[in-house]
Design a protein around this motif. Sequence first.
Motif, mmCIF file in Angstrom:
data_model
loop_
_atom_site.group_PDB
_atom_site.id
_atom_site.type_symbol
_atom_site.label_atom_id
_atom_site.label_comp_id
_atom_site.label_asym_id
_atom_site.label_seq_id
_atom_site.Cartn_x
_atom_site.Cartn_y
_atom_site.Cartn_z
ATOM 1 N N VAL A 17 0.814 -1.207 0.000
ATOM 2 C CA VAL A 17 0.000 0.000 0.000
ATOM 3 C C VAL A 17 0.847 1.255 0.000
ATOM 4 C CG1 VAL A 17 -1.661 1.347 1.337
ATOM 5 C CG2 VAL A 17 -1.954 -1.119 1.107
ATOM 6 N N MET A 18 1.903 1.270 0.805
ATOM 7 C CA MET A 18 2.607 2.516 1.082
ATOM 8 C C MET A 18 3.844 2.764 0.234
ATOM 9 S SD MET A 18 0.936 4.185 3.331
ATOM 10 C CE MET A 18 2.190 5.368 3.816
ATOM 11 N N VAL A 19 4.619 1.731 -0.080
ATOM 12 C CA VAL A 19 5.936 1.949 -0.682
ATOM 13 C C VAL A 19 5.887 2.721 -1.994
ATOM 14 C CG1 VAL A 19 7.895 0.782 -1.759
ATOM 15 C CG2 VAL A 19 7.129 0.090 0.508
ATOM 16 N N VAL A 95 -1.533 12.281 7.798
ATOM 17 C CA VAL A 95 -1.764 10.947 8.353
ATOM 18 C C VAL A 95 -2.456 10.088 7.305
ATOM 19 C CG1 VAL A 95 -2.909 9.624 10.159
ATOM 20 C CG2 VAL A 95 -1.914 11.855 10.691
ATOM 21 N N VAL A 96 -1.884 8.910 7.040
ATOM 22 C CA VAL A 96 -2.448 7.976 6.067
ATOM 23 C C VAL A 96 -2.929 6.731 6.816
ATOM 24 C CG1 VAL A 96 -2.006 6.599 4.001
ATOM 25 C CG2 VAL A 96 -0.844 8.792 4.308
ATOM 26 N N PRO A 97 -4.246 6.484 6.874
ATOM 27 C CA PRO A 97 -4.742 5.258 7.505
ATOM 28 C C PRO A 97 -4.455 4.049 6.609
ATOM 29 C CG PRO A 97 -6.458 6.953 7.347
ATOM 30 C CD PRO A 97 -5.347 7.355 6.441
ATOM 31 N N VAL A 98 -3.781 3.046 7.141
ATOM 32 C CA VAL A 98 -3.461 1.834 6.389
ATOM 33 C C VAL A 98 -4.274 0.675 6.964
ATOM 34 C CG1 VAL A 98 -1.644 0.230 5.706
ATOM 35 C CG2 VAL A 98 -1.128 2.665 5.930
ATOM 36 N N ASP A 103 -2.570 3.864 11.550
ATOM 37 C CA ASP A 103 -2.164 5.165 11.019
ATOM 38 C C ASP A 103 -0.657 5.221 10.777
ATOM 39 O OD1 ASP A 103 -4.723 6.092 11.088
ATOM 40 O OD2 ASP A 103 -4.496 7.221 12.955
ATOM 41 N N VAL A 104 -0.300 5.878 9.673
ATOM 42 C CA VAL A 104 1.101 6.171 9.359
ATOM 43 C C VAL A 104 1.200 7.667 9.055
ATOM 44 C CG1 VAL A 104 3.004 5.779 7.747
ATOM 45 C CG2 VAL A 104 1.555 3.867 8.458
ATOM 46 N N THR A 105 2.183 8.334 9.646
ATOM 47 C CA THR A 105 2.353 9.777 9.456
ATOM 48 C C THR A 105 3.587 10.059 8.617
ATOM 49 O OG1 THR A 105 1.278 10.307 11.556
ATOM 50 C CG2 THR A 105 2.707 11.993 10.611
ATOM 51 N N ILE A 197 8.939 9.020 8.056
ATOM 52 C CA ILE A 197 7.690 8.279 8.157
ATOM 53 C C ILE A 197 7.664 7.575 9.502
ATOM 54 C CG2 ILE A 197 6.276 6.458 7.124
ATOM 55 C CD1 ILE A 197 7.932 6.993 4.524
ATOM 56 N N ALA A 198 6.535 7.670 10.206
ATOM 57 C CA ALA A 198 6.419 7.052 11.518
ATOM 58 C C ALA A 198 5.063 6.394 11.673
ATOM 59 C CB ALA A 198 6.625 8.087 12.622
ATOM 60 N N LYS A 199 5.028 5.283 12.404
ATOM 61 C CA LYS A 199 3.755 4.634 12.687
ATOM 62 C C LYS A 199 3.020 5.430 13.771
ATOM 63 C CE LYS A 199 1.629 0.175 13.801
ATOM 64 N NZ LYS A 199 0.580 0.780 14.631
ATOM 65 N N GLY A 200 1.718 5.604 13.573
ATOM 66 C CA GLY A 200 0.923 6.318 14.549
ATOM 67 C C GLY A 200 0.596 7.733 14.096
#
Length: 208
Positions: A17-19, A95-98, A103-105, A197-200
Amino acid sequence: MNSQARGRTRWKRFSVVMVPSIAATAAIGVAIGQGALAASFSVSGQSFKVTADELVGTGFSQYGALDTDHAGKKHPVAVSAFKHAEITNLCQSVVVPVPIFGDVTLKLKAGGGGKEVIAENIYIDVAQLNADATFTNVDIGVSVDDVTKGPKKQAGEAVLPGSFAQQADKAVLTDVKQRAWATSAGTFKLSGLDMGIAKGSGPKAECY
């Protein structure tokens, strides 16, 4: 064993999803930071947070408009536009909800160490703003179509019906904290770019 398998699945889904999007964003960010990219760009469809120690802009205009999010919902915004802006200690976070992962910021910082962020013909679609502001030679209540000091409305922009505008030769904003729906600029040079990039989510992960 099952727990570890689920863990691997979550990370695999996260990377799928993110990469691609993060890699593209990082490549664009590095190019801008090195001054190699002088093209318009935008971040839209999702609100994000912005802070700055100071924004000094010349050729200022502001008017009401409507932005549309990813779900098609309309949001009223105040478009703040500058012909030229210099920004000290800029921070932008989204913030991107995965799914499953959470959440990933994505946070971007630039304009520190005495090298300001430089923007030309920048438009910021603001939903909320807190700052100390000083305007020079300000005109309040002019028609959107009669703006002369700052950038005019963009082609195809959904200006609020009956909206009036204000404009000024110069605007200085300090201790800026805002939430915006879109940013676009003719050129945007990010000196000292730092992207992470950080989780949360929340104050520890975002700009505030």
